[in-house]
Design a protein around this motif. Structure first.
Motif, PDB file in Angstrom:
ATOM      1  N   ALA A   6       0.849  -1.193   0.000  1.00 26.57           N
ATOM      2  CA  ALA A   6       0.000   0.000   0.000  1.00 26.57           C
ATOM      3  C   ALA A   6       0.883   1.240   0.000  1.00 26.57           C
ATOM      4  O   ALA A   6       1.912   1.277   0.680  1.00 26.57           O
ATOM      5  N   PHE A   7       0.491   2.233  -0.758  1.00 26.92           N
ATOM      6  CA  PHE A   7       1.187   3.519  -0.791  1.00 26.92           C
ATOM      7  C   PHE A   7       0.260   4.580  -0.220  1.00 26.92           C
ATOM      8  O   PHE A   7      -0.926   4.628  -0.569  1.00 26.92           O
ATOM      9  N   VAL A   8       0.789   5.409   0.660  1.00 26.45           N
ATOM     10  CA  VAL A   8      -0.009   6.442   1.313  1.00 26.45           C
ATOM     11  C   VAL A   8       0.559   7.809   0.953  1.00 26.45           C
ATOM     12  O   VAL A   8       1.764   8.050   1.115  1.00 26.45           O
ATOM     13  N   VAL A   9      -0.292   8.688   0.450  1.00 27.26           N
ATOM     14  CA  VAL A   9       0.144  10.016  -0.001  1.00 27.26           C
ATOM     15  C   VAL A   9      -0.781  11.087   0.560  1.00 27.26           C
ATOM     16  O   VAL A   9      -1.909  10.799   0.979  1.00 27.26           O
ATOM     17  N   ASP A  10      -0.311  12.324   0.560  1.00 25.35           N
ATOM     18  CA  ASP A  10      -1.175  13.449   0.923  1.00 25.35           C
ATOM     19  C   ASP A  10      -2.226  13.664  -0.163  1.00 25.35           C
ATOM     20  O   ASP A  10      -3.375  13.982   0.108  1.00 25.35           O
ATOM     21  N   GLY A  11      -1.795  13.536  -1.426  1.00 25.45           N
ATOM     22  CA  GLY A  11      -2.680  13.704  -2.569  1.00 25.45           C
ATOM     23  C   GLY A  11      -1.874  13.596  -3.844  1.00 25.45           C
ATOM     24  O   GLY A  11      -0.640  13.658  -3.821  1.00 25.45           O
ATOM     25  N   VAL A  12      -2.543  13.400  -4.968  1.00 28.24           N
ATOM     26  CA  VAL A  12      -1.886  13.363  -6.277  1.00 28.24           C
ATOM     27  C   VAL A  12      -2.696  14.251  -7.208  1.00 28.24           C
ATOM     28  O   VAL A  12      -3.814  13.905  -7.585  1.00 28.24           O
ATOM     29  N   SER A  13      -2.152  15.398  -7.563  1.00 27.00           N
ATOM     30  CA  SER A  13      -2.872  16.324  -8.443  1.00 27.00           C
ATOM     31  C   SER A  13      -2.263  16.397  -9.834  1.00 27.00           C
ATOM     32  O   SER A  13      -2.952  16.667 -10.814  1.00 27.00           O
ATOM     33  N   ASN A  14      -0.952  16.164  -9.921  1.00 34.24           N
ATOM     34  CA  ASN A  14      -0.256  16.274 -11.204  1.00 34.24           C
ATOM     35  C   ASN A  14       0.617  15.037 -11.422  1.00 34.24           C
ATOM     36  O   ASN A  14       1.667  14.904 -10.799  1.00 34.24           O
ATOM     37  N   GLN A  90       4.281   2.092   2.087  1.00 32.26           N
ATOM     38  CA  GLN A  90       5.296   3.129   1.881  1.00 32.26           C
ATOM     39  C   GLN A  90       4.593   4.467   1.742  1.00 32.26           C
ATOM     40  O   GLN A  90       3.634   4.597   0.983  1.00 32.26           O
ATOM     41  N   THR A  91       5.058   5.459   2.506  1.00 32.33           N
ATOM     42  CA  THR A  91       4.466   6.785   2.420  1.00 32.33           C
ATOM     43  C   THR A  91       5.266   7.676   1.478  1.00 32.33           C
ATOM     44  O   THR A  91       6.480   7.543   1.371  1.00 32.33           O
ATOM     45  N   PHE A  92       4.561   8.554   0.797  1.00 31.89           N
ATOM     46  CA  PHE A  92       5.153   9.628   0.018  1.00 31.89           C
ATOM     47  C   PHE A  92       4.520  10.917   0.532  1.00 31.89           C
ATOM     48  O   PHE A  92       3.327  10.956   0.800  1.00 31.89           O
ATOM     49  N   MET A  93       5.312  11.960   0.638  1.00 39.64           N
ATOM     50  CA  MET A  93       4.848  13.282   1.078  1.00 39.64           C
ATOM     51  C   MET A  93       4.802  13.371   2.604  1.00 39.64           C
ATOM     52  O   MET A  93       4.938  12.370   3.306  1.00 39.64           O
ATOM     53  N   ILE A  94       4.580  14.582   3.091  1.00 40.34           N
ATOM     54  CA  ILE A  94       4.875  14.906   4.491  1.00 40.34           C
ATOM     55  C   ILE A  94       3.833  14.357   5.464  1.00 40.34           C
ATOM     56  O   ILE A  94       4.154  13.593   6.381  1.00 40.34           O
ATOM     57  N   ASP A  95       2.572  14.763   5.313  1.00 41.88           N
ATOM     58  CA  ASP A  95       1.567  14.400   6.312  1.00 41.88           C
ATOM     59  C   ASP A  95       1.373  12.890   6.401  1.00 41.88           C
ATOM     60  O   ASP A  95       1.194  12.345   7.501  1.00 41.88           O
ATOM     61  N   ALA A  96       1.404  12.223   5.252  1.00 47.67           N
ATOM     62  CA  ALA A  96       1.261  10.766   5.264  1.00 47.67           C
ATOM     63  C   ALA A  96       2.362  10.106   6.085  1.00 47.67           C
ATOM     64  O   ALA A  96       2.127   9.101   6.775  1.00 47.67           O
ATOM     65  N   ARG A 110       4.046  -2.948   8.335  1.00 51.89           N
ATOM     66  CA  ARG A 110       5.328  -2.266   8.486  1.00 51.89           C
ATOM     67  C   ARG A 110       5.420  -1.177   7.408  1.00 51.89           C
ATOM     68  O   ARG A 110       5.218  -1.445   6.213  1.00 51.89           O
ATOM     69  N   THR A 111       5.734   0.040   7.813  1.00 54.61           N
ATOM     70  CA  THR A 111       5.653   1.188   6.914  1.00 54.61           C
ATOM     71  C   THR A 111       7.005   1.839   6.690  1.00 54.61           C
ATOM     72  O   THR A 111       7.695   2.216   7.643  1.00 54.61           O
ATOM     73  N   LEU A 112       7.355   1.963   5.417  1.00 57.04           N
ATOM     74  CA  LEU A 112       8.548   2.698   5.002  1.00 57.04           C
ATOM     75  C   LEU A 112       8.169   4.140   4.692  1.00 57.04           C
ATOM     76  O   LEU A 112       7.080   4.411   4.167  1.00 57.04           O
ATOM     77  N   VAL A 113       9.067   5.062   5.004  1.00 53.50           N
ATOM     78  CA  VAL A 113       8.841   6.481   4.743  1.00 53.50           C
ATOM     79  C   VAL A 113       9.760   6.943   3.624  1.00 53.50           C
ATOM     80  O   VAL A 113      10.969   6.706   3.672  1.00 53.50           O
ATOM     81  N   SER A 114       9.201   7.590   2.619  1.00 54.52           N
ATOM     82  CA  SER A 114      10.005   8.138   1.516  1.00 54.52           C
ATOM     83  C   SER A 114      10.418   9.567   1.831  1.00 54.52           C
ATOM     84  O   SER A 114       9.595  10.375   2.276  1.00 54.52           O
ATOM     85  N   ARG A 115      11.679   9.859   1.595  1.00 59.68           N
ATOM     86  CA  ARG A 115      12.171  11.227   1.681  1.00 59.68           C
ATOM     87  C   ARG A 115      12.844  11.552   0.357  1.00 59.68           C
ATOM     88  O   ARG A 115      13.744  10.826  -0.083  1.00 59.68           O
ATOM     89  N   ARG A 116      12.440  12.691  -0.261  1.00 63.24           N
ATOM     90  CA  ARG A 116      12.836  12.964  -1.632  1.00 63.24           C
ATOM     91  C   ARG A 116      13.379  14.374  -1.843  1.00 63.24           C
ATOM     92  O   ARG A 116      13.517  14.829  -2.967  1.00 63.24           O
ATOM     93  N   ASP A 117      13.667  15.080  -0.742  1.00 61.69           N
ATOM     94  CA  ASP A 117      14.242  16.414  -0.873  1.00 61.69           C
ATOM     95  C   ASP A 117      15.110  16.686   0.343  1.00 61.69           C
ATOM     96  O   ASP A 117      15.254  15.832   1.228  1.00 61.69           O
ATOM     97  N   LEU A 118      15.693  17.871   0.382  1.00 62.69           N
ATOM     98  CA  LEU A 118      16.620  18.201   1.456  1.00 62.69           C
ATOM     99  C   LEU A 118      15.930  18.830   2.665  1.00 62.69           C
ATOM    100  O   LEU A 118      16.587  19.403   3.535  1.00 62.69           O
ATOM    101  N   GLY A 119      14.605  18.690   2.734  1.00 62.47           N
ATOM    102  CA  GLY A 119      13.893  19.103   3.933  1.00 62.47           C
ATOM    103  C   GLY A 119      13.709  20.585   4.096  1.00 62.47           C
ATOM    104  O   GLY A 119      13.710  21.085   5.220  1.00 62.47           O
ATOM    105  N   TYR A 120      13.501  21.307   2.970  1.00 59.64           N
ATOM    106  CA  TYR A 120      13.262  22.745   3.067  1.00 59.64           C
ATOM    107  C   TYR A 120      11.974  23.030   3.842  1.00 59.64           C
ATOM    108  O   TYR A 120      11.775  24.138   4.337  1.00 59.64           O
TER     109      TYR A 120
END
Length: 368
Positions: A6-14, A90-96, A110-120
């Motif tokens: 399962a993938f958990v996201v805040d949303g997918v708009s684009n 696996q989560t993508f995005m912040i709130d998820a 068991r949930t993996l967290v994706s991190r894809r930027d330098l945390g601005y």
């Protein structure tokens, strides 16, 4: 071993945006390898409601993470997913990434967290919460070593729980139709520097405008083509003020980026912060040498002097020197572009990315 993810996201708009595009690409690759996937989105969007996602979708319609209802909704969906055979998420995005790990753990997922930027986006509040939820996450998937370092420092994650899996792009087949505006420039003999990025301050596109002005003063027929959405007027004003108003072209947000790339002589990226840029991979896949900042994951994607040139953030003179070194030497440009394409195919292929995720899921399920 066959399993469900399962993938958990805040949303997918684009679906063409960096994170969303990589997620959808991963889902497609996993399902081609027999892995069943399901997408859980905290928020709805026109894209999700159209039903174009290549797997079943649950839209929760949640509000903020501070609301109890959001946590309850994730607990309920985690329970349902577990009953349906999901054991890894696996989560993508912040709130998820805040809510899903603890709520899914209650159901044995068991949930993996994706991190894809330098945390601005890190704030003191987010740091405090994430340091707590990190204790129940099964691990972290980072798209570069730079992102992994930032995640360890900001969220208190141990090195053995950070796994680096680079982004990937599919290999393109066939040729794209020409883009008339760029084709006419190309046929005029102009040298075209392309930059694919939405117009935002963090992208520092003004540095490329200034570099074109420097190169034009040296007598080079250099043009910049900016592909991306956003308000171009401040950059147009800057181009006019520096005497290159006719040399900087704004093509807006487009779905035919690959068609644009075939007209470029070199790809540029001036960002002050990058986790791991899909744009660089697109340049490389198209056989373009790259001139980019030495920010974040750029250092891992570009081999300085071999597939392109790196320069310090904000150093317009160094940017212009890198562009000049490539534009004035055709053989070097072709050699660098060929090496870049070779690396894109071998190191950043869909097969490599999907295989790495499947291997990680297997280890997580086996308790490793």
């Amino acid at each position: 071993m066959m399993y469900k993810v399962a993938f958990v996201v805040d949303g997918v708009s684009n679906p063409f945006a960096g994170t969303e595009g990589q997620l959808l690409h991963l889902i497609e690759g996993l399902q081609e390898n027999g892995i069943s996937c399901e997408l859980v989105s905290l928020q709805s969007s026109t894209y999700l409601e159209r039903g174009d996602v290549p797997c079943p979708v649950r839209i929760l319609g949640c509000g903020k993470t501070a609301e109890l209802a959001t946590w309850v909704a994730l607990w309920r969906v985690g329970r349902d997913l577990a009953r349906g055979g999901v054991r890894v998420a696996q989560t993508f995005m912040i709130d998820a990434s805040v809510v899903a790990p603890p709520m899914f753990r209650l159901s044995g997922i068991r949930t993996l967290v994706s991190r894809r930027d330098l945390g601005y986006w890190y704030t003191p509040a987010y740091r405090a919460v994430l340091r707590r939820t990190s204790r129940v996450a099964a691990g972290y998937v980072c798209n570069s070593e730079a992102v992994a370092r930032g995640t360890r420092e900001a969220e208190g994650v141990s090195a053995d729980r950070c796994h680096v899996i680079y982004n990937a792009l599919p290999v393109l087949s066939g040729s794209s139709p020409p883009v008339p505006e760029l084709l006419s420039l190309q046929e005029s003999g102009a040298m075209i520097v392309g930059l694919v990025a939405n117009i935002r301050p963090i992208k520092r596109i003004e540095d490329l405008v200034d570099a074109v002005a420097l190169l034009s003063c040296q007598g080079l027929d250099v043009h910049a083509a900016i592909v991306g959405s956003g308000d171009p007027e401040p950059l147009r004003d800057r181009a006019r003020a520096t005497g290159v108003g006719e040399r900087v072209h704004f093509l807006g947000g487009r779905s035919d980026v690959a068609a644009c790339l075939q007209h470029f002589h070199v790809g540029a990226l001036c960002s002050e912060s990058e986790g791991f840029s899909n744009t660089l991979l697109e340049y490389m896949r198209a056989g373009l040498p790259v001139v980019c900042t030495d920010a974040g994951g750029n250092l891992e994607a570009v081999r300085h002097g071999e597939t392109g040139f790196l320069y310090p953030v904000g150093d317009v003179e160094a940017l212009s020197q890198g562009l000049e070194a490539i534009l004035l030497h055709r053989e070097k440009r072709l050699r660098m572009g060929a090496l870049a394409r070779e690396e894109a195919v071998e190191r950043y292929s869909t097969e490599v990315m999907v295989s790495a995720h499947m291997d990680l899921y297997g280890r997580i399920l086996n308790g490793k």
